[in-house]
Write an enzyme that holds these catalytic residues in place. Structure first.
Site, PDB file in Angstrom:
ATOM      1  N   ARG A  91       0.838  -1.189   0.000  1.00 44.85           N
ATOM      2  CA  ARG A  91       0.000   0.000   0.000  1.00 44.85           C
ATOM      3  C   ARG A  91       0.879   1.247   0.000  1.00 44.85           C
ATOM      4  O   ARG A  91       1.970   1.278   0.512  1.00 44.85           O
ATOM      5  CB  ARG A  91      -0.901  -0.043   1.236  1.00 44.85           C
ATOM      6  N   ARG A  96      -0.952   5.281  12.865  1.00 42.20           N
ATOM      7  CA  ARG A  96       0.149   4.880  13.744  1.00 42.20           C
ATOM      8  C   ARG A  96      -0.293   5.036  15.201  1.00 42.20           C
ATOM      9  O   ARG A  96      -1.038   5.968  15.536  1.00 42.20           O
ATOM     10  CB  ARG A  96       1.391   5.760  13.513  1.00 42.20           C
ATOM     11  N   LYS A 152       3.975  -6.153  11.908  1.00 39.56           N
ATOM     12  CA  LYS A 152       3.270  -6.497  10.675  1.00 39.56           C
ATOM     13  C   LYS A 152       3.711  -7.857  10.143  1.00 39.56           C
ATOM     14  O   LYS A 152       4.881  -8.089   9.889  1.00 39.56           O
ATOM     15  CB  LYS A 152       3.512  -5.424   9.611  1.00 39.56           C
TER      16      LYS A 152
END
Length: 333
Positions: A131, A330, A196
């Site tokens: 992304r 974030r 992630k």
């Protein structure tokens, strides 16, 4: 139901890769005999393997090995554990040794009208992307680089929240293998232990008001070597470090088993069918977060998502909704 192996510059090296995939030590002589070539020819092939980032180890007086072995993608193994409904919905499974990007290749098929119900995998991507234009690191034979093509009637409004629902499907696939501490980060990341693990990239083609084609790209880290992962610009998790021994082929089958029925019914069910499941796995639920889009910044407390997949942000008692696109989220330190 078809399956295809696409040729690449690595195709001639596949026989030696299959011999080394067991992780054991093989002498140059034994490899030459098995392949029907000279030891010099074997050496040339091994040099080419190293150019693709494979951690080939040479042991003096003994031979060569790939530490930890290598599980190559296999259409047969994927089909063997694929769920029944997914097996009906999967029109074609295409395996590449190497491509620029699985999404790019599948978008081309969608433009030709032949990408619906197609799943495309590659052992390596030379130009994989995530992304917001980020590079997705995908060395040969590690992780999962998967794209699925699907056509929808009803225009782009029927696809609201789809990237979040895909995250739920990936989380459910990981749950089949008892992977611990899996969470979802709005709008399209799968996290594990606060880092992630997987990302989702949706790309659309066609008439956005009527019949449109969507390519769902999924990248998942598994077996990344630390020296290669230095190119990743954010905290990352690796499946083999969290839960060693999970088969890539079985995990691909599990993802397709969860995802294909979701795509088939999504225009009828929408994100509302997956909203509760998503919020139970929300990485930042009730936490202070920062949203950024270009020069704009918003700060507040994440309070879940709407029935259309928009992030709900409580800013000084006022709840605002934010949709995906180029917005970055974030956590506040």
């Amino acid at each position: 139901m078809l399956d295809t192996i696409k040729k690449s510059p690595l195709e001639p090296l596949r026989p030696v890769l299959e011999l080394l995939a067991d992780g054991e030590t093989h002498s140059g002589e034994a490899l030459g005999l098995a392949l029907g070539v000279s030891r010099a020819a074997v050496w040339k092939q091994l040099q080419k393997l190293e150019q693709y980032g494979l951690a080939l180890e040479s042991i003096k007086g003994q031979g060569y090995r790939l530490p930890g072995g290598l599980e190559l993608l296999s259409a047969e193994k994927i089909y063997s554990t694929l769920g029944e409904q997914a097996g009906v919905l999967l029109r074609e499974l295409i395996l590449f040794d190497e491509v620029d990007s699985t999404n790019t290749q599948l978008l081309s098929l969608m433009e030709e009208g032949s990408g619906h119900g197609v799943a495309l995998l590659s052992e390596r991507q030379s130009a994989g992307r995530g992304r917001r234009g980020r590079q997705w690191v995908s060395p040969y034979g590690t992780g999962i680089s998967l794209s699925i093509g699907w056509e929808f009637n009803g225009g782009v409004q029927c696809l609201e929240g789809l990237s979040l629902a895909v995250g739920v499907a990936i989380a459910r696939a990981l749950e089949r293998f008892s992977v611990p501490d899996v969470r979802l980060k709005w709008p399209n990341d799968v996290w594990c232990r606060g880092r992630k693990l997987s990302g989702v990239l949706l790309e659309l083609k066609g008439d956005l008001t009527d019949r449109c084609a969507v390519v769902i790209g999924i990248g998942l880290n598994s077996g990344l070597r630390s020296e290669i992962a230095t190119a990743i610009d954010q905290p990352w998790a690796d499946l083999q470090q969290v839960k060693p021994g999970i088969s890539r082929n079985q995990l691909v089958a599990a993802i397709l088993t969860e995802l294909l029925p979701l795509l088939y019914s999504y225009t009828e069910q929408g994100f509302v069918a997956y909203r509760e499941a998503w919020m139970k796995l929300d990485q930042f639920a009730g936490q202070k977060v920062t949203l950024q889009a270009g020069s704009q910044t918003w700060r507040g407390v994440a309070v879940g998502v709407s029935e259309k997949g928009a992030l709900k942000l409580n800013m000084d008692g006022q709840v605002q909704h934010f949709h995906g696109g180029e917005i970055s989220l974030r956590g506040q330190v």
